[in-house]
Write a protein that holds these residues in place. Structure first.
Motif, short mmCIF file in Angstrom:
data_model
loop_
_atom_site.label_atom_id
_atom_site.label_comp_id
_atom_site.label_asym_id
_atom_site.label_seq_id
_atom_site.Cartn_x
_atom_site.Cartn_y
_atom_site.Cartn_z
N SER A 48 141.58 11.65 68.72
CA SER A 48 142.67 11.61 68.33
C SER A 48 143.61 10.72 69.58
O SER A 48 142.99 10.85 70.40
CB SER A 48 143.28 12.78 67.99
N LEU A 49 144.68 10.64 69.01
CA LEU A 49 145.74 10.29 70.24
C LEU A 49 146.05 11.17 71.25
O LEU A 49 146.24 10.88 72.30
CB LEU A 49 147.03 9.66 69.40
N ASP A 50 146.36 12.51 70.61
CA ASP A 50 146.46 13.35 71.40
C ASP A 50 145.30 13.79 72.34
O ASP A 50 145.70 14.07 73.68
CB ASP A 50 146.66 14.60 70.65
N GLU A 51 144.30 13.82 72.09
CA GLU A 51 143.05 13.78 72.97
C GLU A 51 143.06 12.76 74.11
O GLU A 51 142.85 13.33 75.24
CB GLU A 51 141.80 13.99 72.17
N VAL A 52 143.09 11.67 73.73
CA VAL A 52 143.11 10.65 74.90
C VAL A 52 144.45 10.76 75.69
O VAL A 52 144.42 10.72 77.15
CB VAL A 52 143.09 9.36 74.10
N CYS A 62 146.04 13.66 76.63
CA CYS A 62 145.84 14.48 77.29
C CYS A 62 144.74 14.38 78.41
O CYS A 62 145.00 14.71 79.75
CB CYS A 62 145.36 15.83 76.49
N GLU A 63 143.96 13.74 78.29
CA GLU A 63 142.77 13.17 79.21
C GLU A 63 143.27 12.41 80.17
O GLU A 63 143.25 12.71 81.61
CB GLU A 63 141.51 12.54 78.57
N LEU A 64 144.13 11.56 79.80
CA LEU A 64 144.68 10.44 80.88
C LEU A 64 145.83 11.12 81.40
O LEU A 64 146.16 10.88 82.91
CB LEU A 64 145.15 9.08 80.26
N ALA A 65 146.45 11.86 81.15
CA ALA A 65 147.59 12.83 81.74
C ALA A 65 147.11 13.68 82.70
O ALA A 65 147.66 13.54 83.79
CB ALA A 65 148.59 13.45 80.65
N ASP A 86 144.74 12.88 84.55
CA ASP A 86 144.19 11.82 85.48
C ASP A 86 145.39 11.44 86.11
O ASP A 86 145.10 10.45 86.96
CB ASP A 86 143.50 10.78 84.79
N GLY A 87 146.50 11.86 85.88
CA GLY A 87 147.90 11.30 86.36
C GLY A 87 148.43 9.98 85.73
O GLY A 87 149.34 9.18 86.40
N MET A 88 148.01 9.61 84.71
CA MET A 88 148.31 8.27 83.84
C MET A 88 149.33 8.85 82.89
O MET A 88 149.08 9.60 82.05
CB MET A 88 147.15 7.72 83.14
N ILE A 89 150.54 8.24 82.89
CA ILE A 89 151.78 8.60 81.95
C ILE A 89 151.65 7.59 80.64
O ILE A 89 151.67 6.28 80.78
CB ILE A 89 153.03 8.49 82.63
N THR A 90 151.60 8.22 79.67
CA THR A 90 151.62 7.56 78.45
C THR A 90 152.93 6.83 78.17
O THR A 90 153.98 7.39 78.37
CB THR A 90 151.05 8.52 77.33
N SER A 91 152.65 5.45 77.97
CA SER A 91 154.02 5.00 77.37
C SER A 91 154.03 4.25 75.99
O SER A 91 152.78 3.88 75.42
CB SER A 91 154.41 3.81 78.23
N PHE A 92 155.04 4.53 75.39
CA PHE A 92 155.22 3.65 73.90
C PHE A 92 156.35 2.66 73.92
O PHE A 92 156.78 2.49 73.09
CB PHE A 92 155.52 4.83 72.61
N ARG A 96 150.86 19.33 76.23
CA ARG A 96 152.14 19.55 76.48
C ARG A 96 152.47 20.26 77.98
O ARG A 96 153.21 20.03 78.76
CB ARG A 96 153.01 20.56 75.52
N GLU A 97 151.25 21.26 78.23
CA GLU A 97 151.50 21.89 79.34
C GLU A 97 150.99 20.91 80.63
O GLU A 97 151.47 20.82 81.76
CB GLU A 97 150.40 22.84 79.49
N ILE A 98 150.12 19.99 80.37
CA ILE A 98 149.64 19.12 81.32
C ILE A 98 150.85 17.97 81.42
O ILE A 98 150.99 17.44 82.54
CB ILE A 98 148.32 18.32 80.93
N GLY A 99 151.20 17.55 80.39
CA GLY A 99 152.16 16.48 80.32
C GLY A 99 153.71 16.93 81.10
O GLY A 99 154.13 16.01 81.73
N GLU A 100 153.97 18.22 80.91
CA GLU A 100 155.31 18.56 81.55
C GLU A 100 155.10 18.55 83.03
O GLU A 100 155.97 18.23 83.67
CB GLU A 100 155.54 20.07 81.29
N LYS A 101 153.82 18.94 83.66
CA LYS A 101 153.84 18.66 85.01
C LYS A 101 153.53 17.28 85.44
O LYS A 101 154.41 16.96 86.39
CB LYS A 101 152.29 19.51 85.33
N LEU A 102 153.04 16.31 84.84
CA LEU A 102 153.22 15.00 84.96
C LEU A 102 154.43 14.54 84.95
O LEU A 102 154.88 13.70 85.95
CB LEU A 102 152.19 14.29 84.14
N ILE A 103 155.35 14.80 84.08
CA ILE A 103 156.72 14.29 83.64
C ILE A 103 157.51 14.78 84.87
O ILE A 103 158.59 14.03 85.39
CB ILE A 103 157.09 14.54 82.38
N ALA A 104 157.26 15.92 85.60
CA ALA A 104 158.09 16.50 86.60
C ALA A 104 158.01 15.75 87.84
O ALA A 104 158.90 15.43 88.58
CB ALA A 104 157.87 17.85 86.66
#
Length: 501
Positions: A391-395, A397-400, A402-408, A456-464
């Protein structure tokens, strides 16, 4: 036209090939390509390092320089090439990975490509062209995953010609869905198209319909092998009609075009050289090269013996070489790795070799999104088999992680940063700065509206971390961009959508 046969006979416009030829010749000089590959074997270390520096200056490499990199075998130099490729990617695109979803709208096709499940002779393929109501259902299902970018894919047939494509583009843009959290709506903001080569008049129809990037893959640049795989009595059998598809698109006003080759049809080094020659000829005629470059690797296709038994099957290690050389040779272009590849290799190509775009939650069956079908449930309607069905969310999550920020992000297209404008900004490292801001804004939307608790938990750390980095970058302060960005970020956090820089 009275029949498919009559339509097929009318498609190719020879004058729209001849106008781009140089002395009657096209830009693929096979003898020169083979000579370059042979001449630059066993390259000198300093010569290779000088070429890497040119890539780091975001300058397109010559075919001879590309051949030099293709011939590198020294482990130390290969490692330096990988590091340079990743540095080029970060310099131009930062740590972003852009996501999209493919939507297959038709599997009708008049062609007979020996490696493709859609080929006309495949009697096991169940044929269908999506109605506009079915298109809306498919797009709604894709949007509900969290996607905002789409590549619409069509076979070559009169029932899915330019008028159908233009209507479907408009239909895709018209679909709006309330987000799961009820914070406004989500929609597809950018529709790219993968379709058959067209005449200039038809390309203008797609331009008026709001097409994003137009994508045509040459499959292989080697004429002899191309002729073996694409029978001469088909539209696709005309090598040059396909070769100049991007030139016609550019002339029609479509200023973002995408090239690619299907790796596994012929020798991978030759086709890398073909892609670089293609980029150079676009630069020669229009002053800009390809917006993106793709390198899909042939996968098993229903009813195709060749798809699993080609003498040119490309190994994982060779694919890493393909990507690193392309990143260095055409440094300003986005590189697309798709769900054809298995999750492990795909992750490696993104994190360590410089890919910038990928798909996720992809379904290749006609009508498969709305019915939530996996490829195993409808192999009679797919072009080939996927290696990654996560799923989109699984991928994300994995890349976040790894420190990669998703962009749309689709801001550049809607702000007019396309064609020669965006190429200039990419070469100077400026566009990547705007893209960083917009990546954060679109990632904020995704985390609010679609992310699982883990993502969301991983993404919040990355976005910060991203926000802190943005605050500390002089570029944003000097250009007085921070106040607007902060305002947009806060507004999105409160529920507004689709704000961009």
């Amino acid at each position: 036209m009275s029949s498919v046969k009559d339509w097929t006979a009318s498609v190719i416009k020879q004058a729209e090939i001849d106008k781009y030829l140089d002395g009657g010749k096209d830009f693929i000089d096979e003898e020169q390509i083979f000579a370059d590959i042979e001449k630059h074997k066993n390259p000198d270390k300093q010569q290779v390092r000088d070429i890497l520096q040119k890539s780091l200056d975001i300058k397109i490499l010559t075919p001879a320089e590309t051949a030099t990199l293709l011939n590198v075998e020294d482990p130390e130099l290969l490692h330096e090439m990988q590091e340079a490729a990743l540095e080029v990617k970060k310099k131009v695109y930062d740590n972003r990975i852009v996501f999209f979803a493919p939507l297959y709208l038709s599997n009708l096709c008049v062609n007979s490509c020996k490696y493709c499940g859609f080929r006309a002779e495949n009697k096991d393929e169940v044929r269908h062209v999506l109605t506009m109501d079915e298109v809306r259902d498919e797009v709604a299902a894709v949007i509900d995953e969290g996607h905002k970018r789409m590549i619409a894919v069509y076979g070559e047939h009169p029932k899915n010609g330019a008028d159908y494509i233009a209507e479907s583009i408009s239909t895709i843009y018209s679909v709006k869905r309330t987000t799961p959290t009820g914070n406004g709506f989500n929609n597809i903001r950018r529709v790219n198209v993968n379709a058959a080569p067209m005449e200039i008049a038809d390309m203008k129809k797609l331009w008026r319909a709001g097409i994003g990037t137009f994508q045509v893959f040459q499959e292989t640049y080697h004429r002899g092998r191309y002729a073996e795989l694409h029978p001469a009595n088909t539209v696709k059998g005309n090598y040059r009609w396909r070769l100049y598809a991007m030139h016609r698109a550019m002339e029609a006003g479509v200023d973002d075009v995408a090239i690619g080759a299907l790796f596994g049809l012929y020798d991978w080094k030759f086709d890398v050289m073909g892609l670089v020659h293609h980029a150079w000829d676009l630069e020669k005629h229009f002053g800009i090269g390809p917006h993106t470059v793709s390198f899909p690797r042939m996968q098993p296709a229903p009813g195709s013996f060749l798809s699993e038994h080609s003498p040119y099957i490309v190994s994982d290690e060779a694919m890493k070489r393909v990507v690193s050389v392309l990143r260095l040779a055409i440094p300003y272009s986005g590189l697309i790795v798709t769900a054809r590849e298995n999750p492990v290799l795909k992750r490696d190509l993104i994190n360590h070799y410089g890919c910038t775009q990928t798909d996720a939650s992809s379904k290749l069956g006609i009508g498969a999104y709305a019915k939530k079908l996996k490829q195993e449930e409808n192999p009679d309607k797919v072009q080939f088999m996927l290696g990654d069905q996560r799923s989109l969310d699984e991928v994300i999550c994995e890349l976040a992680n790894d420190g990669m920020i998703t962009s749309f992000c689709t801001a550049g297209y809607r702000c007019g940063r396309t064609g020669d404008k965006i190429m200039n900004l990419l070469e100077k490292g400026v566009e990547g700065k705007f893209c960083k801001l917009n990546a954060v804004l679109t990632f904020r939307e995704y985390l609010n509206d679609y992310a699982s608790p883990e993502t969301r938990e991983i993404g919040e750390k990355l976005i910060a971390r991203e926000l802190q980095e943005i605050e500390n970058m002089p570029f944003f302060t000097d250009k007085k961009l921070l106040p607007t960005f902060r305002s947009y970020y806060d507004r999105i956090a409160r529920g507004e959508r689709d704000l961009y820089m």
